[in-house]
Scaffold this motif. Structure first.
Motif, PDB file in Angstrom:
ATOM      1  N   ALA A   8       0.847  -1.281  -0.067  1.00 39.24           N
ATOM      2  CA  ALA A   8       0.124   0.060   0.169  1.00 39.24           C
ATOM      3  C   ALA A   8       1.099   1.293   0.162  1.00 39.24           C
ATOM      4  O   ALA A   8       0.419   2.049  -0.390  1.00 39.24           O
ATOM      5  N   HIS A   9       1.277   1.312   0.938  1.00 36.31           N
ATOM      6  CA  HIS A   9       3.109   1.924   0.872  1.00 36.31           C
ATOM      7  C   HIS A   9       3.496   2.530  -0.589  1.00 36.31           C
ATOM      8  O   HIS A   9       3.837   3.817  -1.155  1.00 36.31           O
ATOM      9  N   PHE A  10       4.158   1.452  -0.973  1.00 40.11           N
ATOM     10  CA  PHE A  10       4.283   1.897  -2.290  1.00 40.11           C
ATOM     11  C   PHE A  10       3.181   1.856  -3.573  1.00 40.11           C
ATOM     12  O   PHE A  10       3.782   2.981  -4.183  1.00 40.11           O
ATOM     13  N   ILE A  11       2.302   1.597  -3.543  1.00 35.74           N
ATOM     14  CA  ILE A  11       1.212   1.900  -4.487  1.00 35.74           C
ATOM     15  C   ILE A  11       0.569   3.349  -4.231  1.00 35.74           C
ATOM     16  O   ILE A  11       0.527   4.075  -4.815  1.00 35.74           O
ATOM     17  N   LYS A  12       0.963   4.029  -2.840  1.00 37.76           N
ATOM     18  CA  LYS A  12       0.437   5.583  -2.692  1.00 37.76           C
ATOM     19  C   LYS A  12       1.672   6.387  -3.489  1.00 37.76           C
ATOM     20  O   LYS A  12       1.054   7.373  -4.432  1.00 37.76           O
ATOM     21  N   ASP A  13       2.690   6.381  -2.720  1.00 39.88           N
ATOM     22  CA  ASP A  13       3.793   6.488  -3.343  1.00 39.88           C
ATOM     23  C   ASP A  13       4.442   7.049  -5.246  1.00 39.88           C
ATOM     24  O   ASP A  13       4.469   7.744  -6.025  1.00 39.88           O
ATOM     25  N   PHE A  14       3.786   5.672  -5.548  1.00 37.18           N
ATOM     26  CA  PHE A  14       3.549   5.819  -7.304  1.00 37.18           C
ATOM     27  C   PHE A  14       2.742   6.603  -7.886  1.00 37.18           C
ATOM     28  O   PHE A  14       2.650   7.082  -8.771  1.00 37.18           O
ATOM     29  N   LYS A  15       1.540   6.016  -7.143  1.00 34.26           N
ATOM     30  CA  LYS A  15       0.405   6.989  -7.621  1.00 34.26           C
ATOM     31  C   LYS A  15       0.211   8.054  -7.305  1.00 34.26           C
ATOM     32  O   LYS A  15       0.127   9.272  -8.377  1.00 34.26           O
ATOM     33  N   GLU A  16       1.255   8.870  -6.560  1.00 37.84           N
ATOM     34  CA  GLU A  16       2.049  10.733  -6.737  1.00 37.84           C
ATOM     35  C   GLU A  16       2.349  10.751  -6.912  1.00 37.84           C
ATOM     36  O   GLU A  16       1.950  11.945  -7.627  1.00 37.84           O
ATOM     37  N   PHE A  17       3.658  10.414  -7.703  1.00 39.23           N
ATOM     38  CA  PHE A  17       4.411  10.750  -8.036  1.00 39.23           C
ATOM     39  C   PHE A  17       4.344  10.891  -9.796  1.00 39.23           C
ATOM     40  O   PHE A  17       4.474  11.560 -10.870  1.00 39.23           O
ATOM     41  N   THR A  18       3.973   9.344 -10.604  1.00 41.02           N
ATOM     42  CA  THR A  18       3.743   8.963 -11.534  1.00 41.02           C
ATOM     43  C   THR A  18       1.640   9.544 -11.849  1.00 41.02           C
ATOM     44  O   THR A  18       1.502   9.316 -13.020  1.00 41.02           O
ATOM     45  N   GLY A  19       0.682   9.084 -10.831  1.00 45.81           N
ATOM     46  CA  GLY A  19      -0.714   9.835 -11.627  1.00 45.81           C
ATOM     47  C   GLY A  19      -1.068   8.548 -12.212  1.00 45.81           C
ATOM     48  O   GLY A  19      -2.787   8.380 -11.921  1.00 45.81           O
ATOM     49  N   ILE A  20      -0.591   7.154 -11.881  1.00 46.42           N
ATOM     50  CA  ILE A  20      -1.415   5.993 -12.625  1.00 46.42           C
ATOM     51  C   ILE A  20      -0.917   5.521 -11.323  1.00 46.42           C
ATOM     52  O   ILE A  20       0.321   4.894 -10.510  1.00 46.42           O
ATOM     53  N   SER A  21      -1.716   4.142 -11.204  1.00 47.34           N
ATOM     54  CA  SER A  21      -1.179   2.851  -9.861  1.00 47.34           C
ATOM     55  C   SER A  21      -0.215   2.069 -11.426  1.00 47.34           C
ATOM     56  O   SER A  21       0.027   1.925 -11.981  1.00 47.34           O
ATOM     57  N   PRO A  22       0.447   1.150 -10.106  1.00 51.81           N
ATOM     58  CA  PRO A  22       1.639   0.558 -10.419  1.00 51.81           C
ATOM     59  C   PRO A  22       1.451  -0.676 -11.708  1.00 51.81           C
ATOM     60  O   PRO A  22       1.736  -0.646 -12.613  1.00 51.81           O
ATOM     61  N   LYS A  23      -0.085  -1.227 -11.377  1.00 52.06           N
ATOM     62  CA  LYS A  23      -0.113  -2.132 -12.372  1.00 52.06           C
ATOM     63  C   LYS A  23      -0.557  -1.598 -13.837  1.00 52.06           C
ATOM     64  O   LYS A  23      -0.447  -1.791 -14.380  1.00 52.06           O
ATOM     65  N   LYS A  24      -1.492  -0.532 -14.273  1.00 49.58           N
ATOM     66  CA  LYS A  24      -1.668   0.052 -15.293  1.00 49.58           C
ATOM     67  C   LYS A  24      -0.184   0.494 -15.534  1.00 49.58           C
ATOM     68  O   LYS A  24      -0.579   0.711 -16.816  1.00 49.58           O
ATOM     69  N   PHE A  25       0.172   0.946 -14.661  1.00 50.44           N
ATOM     70  CA  PHE A  25       2.036   1.308 -15.867  1.00 50.44           C
ATOM     71  C   PHE A  25       2.248   0.089 -15.959  1.00 50.44           C
ATOM     72  O   PHE A  25       2.801   0.153 -17.379  1.00 50.44           O
ATOM     73  N   TYR A  26       2.380  -1.286 -15.284  1.00 48.50           N
ATOM     74  CA  TYR A  26       3.185  -2.621 -15.660  1.00 48.50           C
ATOM     75  C   TYR A  26       2.153  -2.840 -16.987  1.00 48.50           C
ATOM     76  O   TYR A  26       2.613  -3.005 -18.271  1.00 48.50           O
ATOM     77  N   ALA A  27       0.794  -2.776 -17.047  1.00 50.90           N
ATOM     78  CA  ALA A  27       0.785  -3.015 -18.476  1.00 50.90           C
ATOM     79  C   ALA A  27       0.785  -2.108 -19.376  1.00 50.90           C
ATOM     80  O   ALA A  27       0.921  -3.168 -20.789  1.00 50.90           O
ATOM     81  N   SER A  28       1.090  -0.765 -19.368  1.00 47.42           N
ATOM     82  CA  SER A  28       0.940  -0.158 -20.164  1.00 47.42           C
ATOM     83  C   SER A  28       2.633  -0.443 -20.696  1.00 47.42           C
ATOM     84  O   SER A  28       2.860  -0.135 -22.519  1.00 47.42           O
ATOM     85  N   SER A  29       3.764  -0.577 -20.313  1.00 52.65           N
ATOM     86  CA  SER A  29       4.324  -1.222 -19.973  1.00 52.65           C
ATOM     87  C   SER A  29       4.671  -2.141 -21.248  1.00 52.65           C
ATOM     88  O   SER A  29       6.002  -2.492 -21.981  1.00 52.65           O
ATOM     89  N   LEU A  30       3.985  -3.478 -20.776  1.00 48.96           N
ATOM     90  CA  LEU A  30       3.590  -3.922 -21.516  1.00 48.96           C
ATOM     91  C   LEU A  30       3.278  -4.140 -23.306  1.00 48.96           C
ATOM     92  O   LEU A  30       3.891  -4.921 -23.483  1.00 48.96           O
ATOM     93  N   LYS A  31       2.131  -3.517 -22.702  1.00 47.59           N
ATOM     94  CA  LYS A  31       1.796  -2.859 -23.717  1.00 47.59           C
ATOM     95  C   LYS A  31       2.850  -2.274 -25.455  1.00 47.59           C
ATOM     96  O   LYS A  31       3.009  -2.325 -26.632  1.00 47.59           O
TER      97      LYS A  31
END
Length: 125
Positions: free
Chosen positions: A93-116
């Protein structure tokens, strides 16, 4: 601008702090950093604010997230949960919170778009 980029105008304590943070991937508390540099925590925070425009804690969080983003980009992990723990986050949860704060998206969405994006560059036979 020329005066700002001169080595003598760069605060040596701030420079040393940033180098230490980068070396340790942001894995140092502000208290540990101020003790390491033998400077009062408040003085360190004021120097950061005036020179960088961020608090030492905020910069440290950004550096830590950058290190975890490198792990994701290099696919050096088994799961996003393992990325959180390998990045020294207290929990997922701590990781997700920081990730969303700085990138604007969740790590899961980021990783999925990275794979695409990476699949666009794979050769198909």
């Amino acid at each position: 601008m020329n005066r700002l980029i001169r080595p003598e105008s760069i605060d040596r304590i701030v420079k040393s702090s940033v180098e230490t943070m980068l070396h340790l991937n942001g894995q140092l508390s502000v208290d540990e950093l101020s003790e390491h540099l033998n400077i009062n925590r408040r003085q360190l925070e004021r120097k950061f604010s005036s020179v960088i425009g961020l608090s030492p804690k905020k910069l440290s969080r950004i550096i830590r997230l950058q290190a975890t983003l490198k792990m994701i980009a290099n696919k050096e992990f088994a799961s996003l949960t393992s990325v959180a723990y390998e990045g020294y986050y207290y929990d997922q949860a701590h990781f997700i919170k920081d990730f969303k704060e700085f990138t604007g998206i969740s790590p899961k969405k980021f990783y999925a778009s990275s794979l695409k994006m990476s699949s666009l560059f794979l050769e198909t036979e």
